[in-house]
Design an enzyme around this catalytic site. Structure first.
Site, PDB file in Angstrom:
ATOM      1  N   GLU A 257     -20.624 -37.281  16.245  1.00  0.00           N
ATOM      2  CA  GLU A 257     -20.416 -35.898  15.814  1.00  0.00           C
ATOM      3  C   GLU A 257     -20.105 -35.781  14.329  1.00  0.00           C
ATOM      4  OE1 GLU A 257     -17.816 -31.894  16.997  1.00  0.00           O
ATOM      5  OE2 GLU A 257     -17.665 -33.700  18.224  1.00  0.00           O
ATOM      6  N   LYS A 274     -19.919 -29.671  22.198  1.00  0.00           N
ATOM      7  CA  LYS A 274     -19.174 -29.259  23.392  1.00  0.00           C
ATOM      8  C   LYS A 274     -20.163 -29.188  24.541  1.00  0.00           C
ATOM      9  CE  LYS A 274     -14.895 -29.091  22.825  1.00  0.00           C
ATOM     10  NZ  LYS A 274     -14.142 -30.097  23.572  1.00  0.00           N
TER      11      LYS A 274
END
Length: 459
Positions: A257, A274
């Site tokens: 990420e 997410k």
């Protein structure tokens, strides 16, 4: 008179460990690793060592530069002052990093920015932040298949000598016992129930609840990192290790990420993750899991909440009207999991700098919850010990205004003779305790296996 940086071509290596292996025993050695040749998405490796200064935040929260307590208590302001002190004549170059800060900003640094509290135990003793000021770098561009050494004439001769040294081979890494969780299943369930109460009471919309696993080890942490990057290559990985009075400390990060990317022209991008599913054992199962993730209202809701939070964070330092979302809940697949990934962009306001952006958005909303400050307070209340570097950020800030940082998830921390791993996930109103508990393990069981532990069973 300023020393001039020169750019010298080096033989291209498709794997950064060839160069870093020769330098990793140098003081302050750092590797920001794109995961090549296996991982996709990453482009550059950045390698350096022997910083001209070192800034860290100690256990009491004091900012120290080269061991001396700094008059400036705000670590981001102190880092900017250190960056501004680097007097070099710079070449015209498109390389992302010529000289500047490389290091990490731990999750607990957020306590210096927001009224979070301090109820949890300080179990892992790494500094809250540790950034070196580097006047040289070895850069690999895997898109162009080129390698470059950026350094002054004097420094270049030093580095070339170091690169000619034989790579150090340490004793093989070995776990001394299996990873043990800080929470058992019942302990996680109690904290899950507490989060649901806070959500129903209107305190928050989402909380990222994590659990920590620890194991004693012996041997060379670099060999542990090589196992991890082979098992789960990712585009925002990194390795750094250093001696301390607690023994060796290190960060072995396999992050998928990106947190914040900033160009020298002020363009800003963040890529929150997410929504997670494991990869399937067969192509058919893999497609089914990916489609289920894309169609999940719960996972999309988690992602959209964090996008809104990050739009707000970027809006604190970006030009009004410039913040936009070019990608919402896109599917990205990695070696072990599928993720939903969004992209939020903006343009820095005039007079704002990358470290202003980092401070405004720190820590990343994808690993706190929403609203952020209340989520951090609830995390501090419910998690048994501080997160240390986990869920903080690794990366660089270049003297020209370039910055690239990751979210320190899928990250192992070494502190003395123990290695620590965390797994977490976002909880919302319709989360199910069993699924969330299993997800915390799904995210790190492949790391545990790569380090030599049998498959971690859900009891």
């Amino acid at each position: 008179m300023k020393a001039r940086l020169h750019i010298t071509p080096l033989p291209y290596q498709d794997d950064p460990i060839v160069y870093f292996g020769a330098l990793r025993q140098r003081p302050g050695a750092v590797l920001l690793d794109s995961g090549r040749p296996v991982a996709s998405g990453g482009r550059y490796d950045i390698i350096s060592s022997d910083p001209v200064s070192l800034l860290y935040v100690d256990e009491q929260g004091s900012v120290r530069v080269d061991g001396i307590v700094c008059d400036q208590p705000n670590p981001f302001v102190a880092q900017q002052a250190l960056l501004d002190s680097l007097a070099l004549e710079l070449p015209d170059s498109d390389l992302p990093f010529l000289a500047g800060l490389i290091g990490y900003w731990g999750y607990d640094l957020g306590r210096a920015l927001e009224p979070v509290g301090a109820s949890t135990n300080h179990t892992v003793g790494l500094p809250s932040s540790r950034t070196g000021l580097y006047d040289w770098a070895l850069i690999q561009d895997h898109r162009q298949k080129e390698s470059w050494l950026v350094a002054t004439h004097a420094r270049r001769e030093q580095v070339l000598g170091w690169l000619d040294s034989p790579a150090f081979t340490g004793p093989e890494f070995q776990l001394q016992s299996p990873f043990a969780g800080e929470l058992d299943r019942a302990g996680y369930a109690r904290r899950f129930a507490a989060v649901q109460e806070y959500i129903r009471a209107g305190d928050c919309y989402q909380i990222n609840l994590a659990q920590r696993f620890s194991a004693p080890y012996v041997g060379d942490l670099w060999s542990a990192y090589l196992r991890l990057r082979q098992a789960t290559p990712t585009p925002f990985a990194g390795y750094m290790a250093w001696p301390s009075d607690r023994g060796e400390q290190a960060i072995l990060s396999l992050s998928p990420e990106r947190f914040l990317h900033c160009r020298s022209d002020g363009h800003v991008e963040t890529r929150p993750i997410k929504g997670t599913r494991p990869r399937g054992a067969t192509p058919e199962e893999d497609r089914h899991l990916a489609e289920a993730l894309k169609a999940s209202p719960k996972d999309r809701a988690e992602n959209v909440m964090i996008v809104d939070l990050l739009r707000n964070d970027l809006g604190r330092v970006c030009r009004p009207g410039s913040v936009r979302v070019p990608q919402l809940c896109g599917l990205e697949s990695y070696a072990n999991v599928h993720h939903l990934v969004s992209v939020v962009c903006g343009e820095l306001e005039a007079g704002r700098r990358p470290l202003d952006l980092l401070a405004a958005a720190f820590p990343g909303g994808s690993i706190t919850g929403a609203p952020k400050v209340r989520a951090m307070q609830i995390i501090d209340e419910l998690e048994p010990s501080r997160r240390s570097v986990y869920c903080g950020s690794l990366g660089f800030v270049d003297v020209r205004g370039n910055m690239d940082t990751s979210i320190a998830i899928r990250t192992a921390l070494a502190d003395g003779e123990r290695l620590h791993l965390w797994g977490g996930g976002g909880l919302v109103a319709d989360s199910e305790v069993e699924a969330e508990y299993v997800e915390t393990l799904d995210k790190i069981r492949h790391l545990m296996a790569a380090l030599g532990e049998p498959k971690h069973k859900v009891e």
